[in-house]
Enzyme design. Structure first.
Site: not given
Length: 475
Positions: A291, A295, A303, A365, A367
């Site tokens: 990631k 945030t 995450d 992943e 955001a």
């Protein structure tokens, strides 16, 4: 080399093009334009100069010269179907960092991989363009670029119209449209074709035909039967009465081989289920997880912690998590969160930093959604493009998903980002699934039940079993 009759004609005509440099003005211009596209793409993606270059259809060396000027430390192999052209190119350009070979660009016999494979106005002579592109793609090193120019639909439209008006069969090939070219590029890598029209003034039809012959570009399509002299004169007369120029519709294309095995998971919105889908992918493929931009850690656990709690590796170890580049407290876009926390990040420093083994699969992943701002001048979409991995787009299954999904897919396709598949989250809605697949051309690879709470490792394991194997997804 053994060629069929059509290829032998092409080879012979170019071998007898003794005045190529004098008449190939458009070819020289297009080589310059293509070189500009190559340099822009390298700058945009933040790539280092290529170490090894393969040039297809070098001719007498217009593009070859530009490659050596702009990438002086690169080793370049330039090939052409015509031995005469290779001899001329070798006379014009020599040195220890360049090699020439007589070879069919559609059926190469080379070893090793290349950081850049390029070709200027050669592909229009390919017999099977799609198959050739797939073979050339295999010569790219991980993260390597293919960049080319070719003639597209609309080229010599004035001559074709003159033939049609006189009821005479036209010897000009039917060049592909941009849509055709985009449909033929390798599915797993980012890439896009675009076009421009160049106008070349001509004195008359006779001058046009003689110039084509002078550069060896007068081979008619396979199966074409020559027309009578009187028919040709009628076409020439019509052309001279109506035109003093010819159009060249030139397509410029690029595609990039993925730098490693993996996907970039993004969505149509925030809180759409990207992390759950990422967990299922990591579980299914026993993949690495990354990631880059995290945030909202002041309100929820990050995450990567969710992935760690939900994924079970077959060897009993915890999933391998790669460190984030940027961790921010506020549950906002990375750009807004950085402003609030008085932090900064240079997008020029953003690269695929994790070092993956050849058999590793990486799940990245994003955001928020596709168009979420990362910095003042960049979006998440720019990060996806720079990374170079195909996208898995996570969408809702219910009301409102068509608008959000179609817009997200259009946004990704507009910049050449490959979409490996769509995952629909929520209660299955067959009509929405059908509409999305038909209108986007992107496969729905899974439909997962939306769970607000109670997600366990067993839940993720069950979800992972509904997902395709990685090599099936990107083939």
């Amino acid at each position: 080399m053994v060629f069929n009759e059509h290829k032998r004609k092409i080879q012979s005509h170019f071998s007898h093009a003794h005045h190529y440099e004098k008449y190939a003005l458009v070819q020289k211009t297009v080589a310059q334009r293509l070189m500009g596209h190559i340099l822009n793409r390298y700058t945009m993606l933040g790539l280092p100069p290529p170490k090894r270059i393969l040039e297809i259809g070098c001719g007498s060396g217009f593009l070859t010269q530009l490659l050596k000027i702009n990438f002086p430390d690169s080793f370049c192999i330039s090939v052409d179907l015509s031995e005469e052209m290779i001899l001329r190119a070798r006379e014009n350009h020599n040195g220890s960092q360049i090699a020439f070979a007589v070879m069919d660009g559609e059926n190469l016999a080379l070893s090793g991989s290349f950081d850049l494979v390029c070709s200027s106005l050669c592909m229009q002579w390919f017999v099977s363009r799609k198959a050739a592109l797939e073979r050339l793609y295999e010569y790219l090193a991980p993260g390597g670029l293919f960049m080319a120019s070719t003639l597209a639909a609309g080229t010599f439209e004035e001559w074709r119209e003159s033939c049609n008006q006189m009821g005479v069969a036209c010897a000009v090939p039917f060049y592909p449209s941009i849509d055709q070219l985009n449909a033929e590029r390798p599915r797993s890598g980012h890439g896009l074709w675009s076009s421009e029209t160049l106008i070349e003034p001509v004195d008359n039809a006779w001058a046009f035909l003689q110039a084509l012959k002078a550069i060896g570009a007068h081979t008619a399509p396979a199966g074409y039967r020559a027309v009578s002299s009187s028919s040709l004169r009628r076409v020439m007369y019509y052309f001279d009465q109506h035109y003093s120029y010819l159009s060249y519709a030139v397509a410029y294309g690029w595609f990039r081989k993925a730098p490693c095995q993996g996907v970039f998971v993004t969505g149509t919105d925030t809180a759409i289920g990207k992390t759950v889908v990422s967990a299922a992918l990591v579980q299914a493929w026993q993949a690495l997880y990354w990631k880059p931009f995290q945030t909202g850690v002041a309100e929820e656990k990050p995450d990567h912690a969710i992935i760690t709690s939900l994924v079970r590796r077959k060897d009993g170890k915890l999933p391998k998590i790669l460190p984030s580049l940027l961790v921010l407290s506020a549950a906002l876009s990375p750009f807004e969160a950085m402003l609030r926390e008085q932090k900064s990040y240079s997008f020029e420093d953003f690269h695929l930093t994790p070092s993956c083994k050849a058999d590793d699969v990486l799940v990245i992943e994003g955001a928020g959604g596709v168009m979420v701002p990362l910095t003042a001048h960049t979006l998440l979409r720019d990060a996806i493009l720079k990374i170079g991995l195909p996208v898995i787009l996570v969408v809702r299954s219910g009301l409102g998903t068509l608008n959000h999904t179609l817009l997200s897919v259009e946004s990704l396709k507009n910049v050449g980002i490959a979409i490996a598949g769509i995952v629909m989250n929520g209660k299955p809605q067959p009509h929405n699934r059908k509409a999305i697949e038909e209108r986007t051309g992107v496969p729905i690879i899974a439909e997962l039940d939306w769970l607000e709470e109670g997600i366990t490792p067993q839940t993720i394991l069950a979800m992972s079993q509904a997902l395709p194997a990685f090599n099936v997804l990107v083939q």
